[in-house]
Design a protein around this motif. Structure first.
Motif, mmCIF file in Angstrom:
data_model
loop_
_atom_site.group_PDB
_atom_site.id
_atom_site.type_symbol
_atom_site.label_atom_id
_atom_site.label_comp_id
_atom_site.label_asym_id
_atom_site.label_seq_id
_atom_site.Cartn_x
_atom_site.Cartn_y
_atom_site.Cartn_z
ATOM 1 N N TYR A 257 -2.087 -6.677 -4.588
ATOM 2 C CA TYR A 257 -2.318 -6.740 -3.142
ATOM 3 C C TYR A 257 -1.560 -5.627 -2.418
ATOM 4 O O TYR A 257 -2.141 -4.917 -1.584
ATOM 5 C CB TYR A 257 -1.882 -8.109 -2.611
ATOM 6 N N LEU A 258 -0.271 -5.465 -2.725
ATOM 7 C CA LEU A 258 0.537 -4.449 -2.040
ATOM 8 C C LEU A 258 0.045 -3.033 -2.357
ATOM 9 O O LEU A 258 0.006 -2.174 -1.472
ATOM 10 C CB LEU A 258 2.008 -4.611 -2.412
ATOM 11 N N PHE A 259 -0.330 -2.793 -3.604
ATOM 12 C CA PHE A 259 -0.874 -1.489 -3.975
ATOM 13 C C PHE A 259 -2.158 -1.211 -3.195
ATOM 14 O O PHE A 259 -2.358 -0.118 -2.662
ATOM 15 C CB PHE A 259 -1.144 -1.438 -5.484
ATOM 16 N N SER A 260 -3.005 -2.232 -3.107
ATOM 17 C CA SER A 260 -4.268 -2.085 -2.389
ATOM 18 C C SER A 260 -4.036 -1.749 -0.915
ATOM 19 O O SER A 260 -4.691 -0.871 -0.363
ATOM 20 C CB SER A 260 -5.085 -3.376 -2.515
ATOM 21 N N ARG A 261 -3.097 -2.455 -0.296
ATOM 22 C CA ARG A 261 -2.793 -2.190 1.122
ATOM 23 C C ARG A 261 -2.302 -0.763 1.326
ATOM 24 O O ARG A 261 -2.713 -0.082 2.262
ATOM 25 C CB ARG A 261 -1.739 -3.183 1.633
ATOM 26 N N GLN A 262 -1.429 -0.305 0.447
ATOM 27 C CA GLN A 262 -0.898 1.053 0.575
ATOM 28 C C GLN A 262 -2.004 2.087 0.378
ATOM 29 O O GLN A 262 -2.090 3.063 1.123
ATOM 30 C CB GLN A 262 0.234 1.289 -0.428
ATOM 31 N N MET A 263 -2.870 1.871 -0.597
ATOM 32 C CA MET A 263 -3.962 2.807 -0.834
ATOM 33 C C MET A 263 -4.944 2.829 0.339
ATOM 34 O O MET A 263 -5.472 3.889 0.683
ATOM 35 C CB MET A 263 -4.675 2.477 -2.138
ATOM 36 N N ALA B 118 -5.938 6.078 2.439
ATOM 37 C CA ALA B 118 -7.345 6.461 2.595
ATOM 38 C C ALA B 118 -7.685 6.628 4.069
ATOM 39 O O ALA B 118 -8.446 7.535 4.441
ATOM 40 C CB ALA B 118 -8.252 5.421 1.950
ATOM 41 N N ASN B 119 -7.118 5.783 4.923
ATOM 42 C CA ASN B 119 -7.355 5.883 6.365
ATOM 43 C C ASN B 119 -6.737 7.140 6.954
ATOM 44 O O ASN B 119 -7.148 7.596 8.015
ATOM 45 C CB ASN B 119 -6.813 4.653 7.094
ATOM 46 N N LEU B 120 -5.753 7.705 6.269
ATOM 47 C CA LEU B 120 -5.121 8.938 6.732
ATOM 48 C C LEU B 120 -5.829 10.182 6.179
ATOM 49 O O LEU B 120 -5.335 11.288 6.312
ATOM 50 C CB LEU B 120 -3.645 8.964 6.321
ATOM 51 N N GLY B 121 -6.956 9.976 5.515
ATOM 52 C CA GLY B 121 -7.717 11.105 5.011
ATOM 53 C C GLY B 121 -7.359 11.516 3.604
ATOM 54 O O GLY B 121 -7.645 12.639 3.190
ATOM 55 N N MET B 122 -6.736 10.634 2.857
ATOM 56 C CA MET B 122 -6.315 10.965 1.501
ATOM 57 C C MET B 122 -7.424 10.760 0.471
ATOM 58 O O MET B 122 -7.201 10.864 -0.712
ATOM 59 C CB MET B 122 -5.093 10.126 1.105
ATOM 60 N N GLY B 123 -8.616 10.414 0.914
ATOM 61 C CA GLY B 123 -9.722 10.249 -0.023
ATOM 62 C C GLY B 123 -10.284 8.838 0.010
ATOM 63 O O GLY B 123 -9.840 7.987 0.771
ATOM 64 N N LEU B 124 -11.246 8.612 -0.832
ATOM 65 C CA LEU B 124 -11.932 7.335 -0.905
ATOM 66 C C LEU B 124 -11.163 6.369 -1.781
ATOM 67 O O LEU B 124 -10.696 6.727 -2.867
ATOM 68 C CB LEU B 124 -13.338 7.540 -1.487
ATOM 69 N N TYR B 125 -11.028 5.142 -1.333
ATOM 70 C CA TYR B 125 -10.396 4.092 -2.134
ATOM 71 C C TYR B 125 -11.236 2.833 -2.013
ATOM 72 O O TYR B 125 -11.505 2.367 -0.913
ATOM 73 C CB TYR B 125 -8.965 3.828 -1.668
ATOM 74 N N ILE B 126 -11.663 2.290 -3.142
ATOM 75 C CA ILE B 126 -12.438 1.055 -3.142
ATOM 76 C C ILE B 126 -11.480 -0.081 -3.425
ATOM 77 O O ILE B 126 -10.894 -0.175 -4.508
ATOM 78 C CB ILE B 126 -13.567 1.105 -4.192
ATOM 79 N N SER B 127 -11.303 -0.931 -2.454
ATOM 80 C CA SER B 127 -10.300 -1.990 -2.502
ATOM 81 C C SER B 127 -10.712 -3.157 -3.390
ATOM 82 O O SER B 127 -11.865 -3.567 -3.393
ATOM 83 C CB SER B 127 -10.063 -2.504 -1.084
#
Length: 80
Positions: A43-49, A53-62
């Protein structure tokens, strides 16, 4: 394929409401803690990713909503 009944074991605040069914699982305290730690880590890893991703670091599928699959992995047997 064998079907398994759904059992509600915890209340909304996390207290055990179905003690006999919970005890039937025969899980040690250490196993429960390990499962919780792995679910929390996911959960914590997902939130950080998601933040990155919202900062423009790329696509992340949660995996949000899939975190309980950790428990499924613990239920698997060697012949599954």
């Amino acid at each position: 394929m064998e079907e398994f009944p759904m059992r509600k074991m915890l209340s909304e605040n996390g207290t055990i409401i179905n003690v006999p069914a919970f005890l039937e699982l025969n899980l040690s305290y250490e196993t429960l803690i390990r499962m919780y730690q792995q679910m929390l880590t996911t959960y914590l890893f997902s939130r950080q990713m998601q933040r990155e991703a919202n900062l423009g670091m790329g696509l992340y599928i949660s995996p949000e909503g899939q975190i309980a699959s950790v428990a499924c992995a613990y239920a698997m047997q060697t012949d599954d």
